[in-house]
Design an enzyme around this catalytic site. Sequence first.
Site, PDB file in Angstrom:
ATOM      1  N   GLY A 115       0.846  -1.193   0.000  1.00 12.03           N
ATOM      2  CA  GLY A 115       0.000   0.000   0.000  1.00 12.03           C
ATOM      3  C   GLY A 115       0.875   1.234   0.000  1.00 12.03           C
TER       4      GLY A 115
ATOM      5  N   CYS B 243       3.145   5.251  -2.839  1.00 17.13           N
ATOM      6  CA  CYS B 243       4.096   5.081  -3.951  1.00 17.13           C
ATOM      7  C   CYS B 243       3.845   3.844  -4.815  1.00 17.13           C
ATOM      8  CB  CYS B 243       5.509   5.033  -3.406  1.00 17.13           C
ATOM      9  SG  CYS B 243       5.895   6.471  -2.415  1.00 17.13           S
TER      10      CYS B 243
HETATM   11  C1  UGA Z   1       8.584   2.958  -1.242  1.00 17.90           C
HETATM   12  C2  UGA Z   1      10.004   2.470  -1.580  1.00 17.90           C
HETATM   13  O1  UGA Z   1      10.401   1.448  -0.667  1.00 17.90           O
HETATM   14  C3  UGA Z   1      10.996   3.627  -1.531  1.00 17.90           C
HETATM   15  O2  UGA Z   1      12.272   3.174  -1.947  1.00 17.90           O
HETATM   16  C4  UGA Z   1      10.515   4.733  -2.456  1.00 17.90           C
HETATM   17  O3  UGA Z   1      11.370   5.862  -2.400  1.00 17.90           O
HETATM   18  C5  UGA Z   1       9.128   5.168  -2.053  1.00 17.90           C
HETATM   19  O4  UGA Z   1       8.242   4.033  -2.114  1.00 17.90           O
HETATM   20  C6  UGA Z   1       8.678   6.231  -3.013  1.00 17.90           C
HETATM   21  O5  UGA Z   1       8.542   5.944  -4.208  1.00 17.90           O
HETATM   22  O6  UGA Z   1       8.553   7.407  -2.611  1.00 17.90           O
HETATM   23  P1  UGA Z   1       7.236   3.451   1.033  1.00 17.90           P
HETATM   24  O7  UGA Z   1       6.021   3.436   0.153  1.00 17.90           O
HETATM   25  O8  UGA Z   1       7.437   4.571   1.984  1.00 17.90           O
HETATM   26  O9  UGA Z   1       8.569   3.400   0.118  1.00 17.90           O
HETATM   27  O10 UGA Z   1       7.214   2.147   1.939  1.00 17.90           O
HETATM   28  P2  UGA Z   1       7.743   0.635   1.811  1.00 17.90           P
HETATM   29  O11 UGA Z   1       8.523   0.309   3.021  1.00 17.90           O
HETATM   30  O12 UGA Z   1       8.385   0.397   0.519  1.00 17.90           O
HETATM   31  O13 UGA Z   1       6.364  -0.194   1.892  1.00 17.90           O
HETATM   32  C7  UGA Z   1       5.408  -0.119   0.831  1.00 17.90           C
HETATM   33  C8  UGA Z   1       4.318  -1.149   1.063  1.00 17.90           C
HETATM   34  O14 UGA Z   1       4.798  -2.477   0.893  1.00 17.90           O
HETATM   35  C9  UGA Z   1       3.706  -1.110   2.466  1.00 17.90           C
HETATM   36  O15 UGA Z   1       2.321  -1.301   2.364  1.00 17.90           O
HETATM   37  C10 UGA Z   1       4.366  -2.285   3.165  1.00 17.90           C
HETATM   38  O16 UGA Z   1       3.606  -2.812   4.222  1.00 17.90           O
HETATM   39  C11 UGA Z   1       4.482  -3.285   2.015  1.00 17.90           C
HETATM   40  N1  UGA Z   1       5.542  -4.277   2.215  1.00 17.90           N
HETATM   41  C12 UGA Z   1       6.843  -3.899   2.235  1.00 17.90           C
HETATM   42  C13 UGA Z   1       5.200  -5.627   2.353  1.00 17.90           C
HETATM   43  O17 UGA Z   1       4.006  -6.004   2.334  1.00 17.90           O
HETATM   44  N2  UGA Z   1       6.201  -6.545   2.501  1.00 17.90           N
HETATM   45  C14 UGA Z   1       7.501  -6.180   2.526  1.00 17.90           C
HETATM   46  O18 UGA Z   1       8.357  -7.096   2.657  1.00 17.90           O
HETATM   47  C15 UGA Z   1       7.831  -4.841   2.389  1.00 17.90           C
END
Ligand code: UGA
Length: 404
Positions: A242, A245
């Site tokens: 979610g 991004c």
């Molecule tokens: C993401 C990217 O990780 C960053 O590198 C990027 O700069 C950013 O988007 C952007 O484009 O601005 P972000 O959306 O803040 O960052 O958060 P994430 O930690 O990537 O998580 C995104 C989603 O994936 C969350 O819903 C999280 O719960 C989910 N997720 C993440 C999982 O379900 N499993 C995982 O192993 C990792």
Amino acid sequence: MKIGVVGLGYVGLVTAAVLANHDNEVIGIDVSTERVNKLNSNNLPIFEPELGNRIESAGSRLKFSTDYSDLAECSGVFICVPTPNNEAGIDLSFVVAASKEVSKVVPKSELIIKSTVTPGTARHISNLTGMNVTSNPEFTREGSAVYDTEHPDRIVVGGNDPQVCKDVWKFTNAPTIITTNENAELIKYASNAFLATKITFINQMADLCEKIPGADVKIVAHGIGLDHRIGKEFLKPGLGYGGSCFPKDTIALNSYANSKDVKLDIIDSVIRYNSDRINQLVEKIIRLAGDLNDRNICVLGLSFKDNTDDLRESRSIALIENLSKRGAKIFAYDPIVKQYPGIVQCNSSEECIMKCSIVITATEWEEFRSIDPVLFKDKMVFDLRRILSIKPDDITMGVGIGKD
Ligand code: UGA
């Protein structure tokens, strides 16, 4: 150096605060008077670990304003405004408007686009404004944005004369890729699309594990993640990705590729699977727990991920909406988000669990890991984030999301 940052959201505010701690005088511009007033009276408009400390330690080297003319004498100006999607694909109107305003004040400075934009945008903005435009995508995660900005894996810089951008990030000592604007723009989309694919892959492996007695996706993820070619990050199964991004960027990349007559089958399938995931999980909960009408359900976590109060595209909210439509009464607890319409907000996870017969972990907050397993006695627990310290025997049924 005097640096400008236009757009004081998660990306802009963190960029401004970090650069002001590294020998720069920074002026942050935002069109929202409310946001700028808040910042000028030392109130943070967002929750982000360490951000308050960096703003404080920057002192007078960091100023906030709504007036573009305060950018006068800036050597470089970062554009950090939103790039939402519209029906035609990416909506660049904020980037275009902000860039035009900057060009009126400092036409000779370096315009550095940090907003996520499709390939060709920097060139387009350069034609529109006559400015030297550099592409400098960000790779920071909400919840650890300050750390990520100060300790990046790499700095990507695209453009013909990106001197200012190269100089301001030197303090990080990170490997720097100097390339074309288009490569830089695409590196950002390809990174986010790849990570979204990795998450989707492990969610599909979780679906499979749940059909196999003796299989546990957490162990499978650990086992494949130790292969350095795969890597252990972004292999946590859950509710699907979610946030502001991944959902937006995968769709934008897909429609950009379509506009070039290229079909990205993998990304297409990732988007479809992810948008259906919540419904699939709820169907599974119903299979195991029965009809949800009038059932009290405890949802732990509301924000889209831990360490943030951001609810944009939160999978937890999508889950709550789905459960509510099926007649469930939702009780929720989140360490930071204290208000959301249509749910009963609890003051602690304990209070929330006690009021309900079904418990779901929806956001991966660290404090949920230490919830006393005794609280789960006689409850049905759906640990969708797989973070609780319970064993299948500790509860009546359904750890993880339960075997079908
Ligand atoms: C993401 C990217 O990780 C960053 O590198 C990027 O700069 C950013 O988007 C952007 O484009 O601005 P972000 O959306 O803040 O960052 O958060 P994430 O930690 O990537 O998580 C995104 C989603 O994936 C969350 O819903 C999280 O719960 C989910 N997720 C993440 C999982 O379900 N499993 C995982 O192993 C990792």
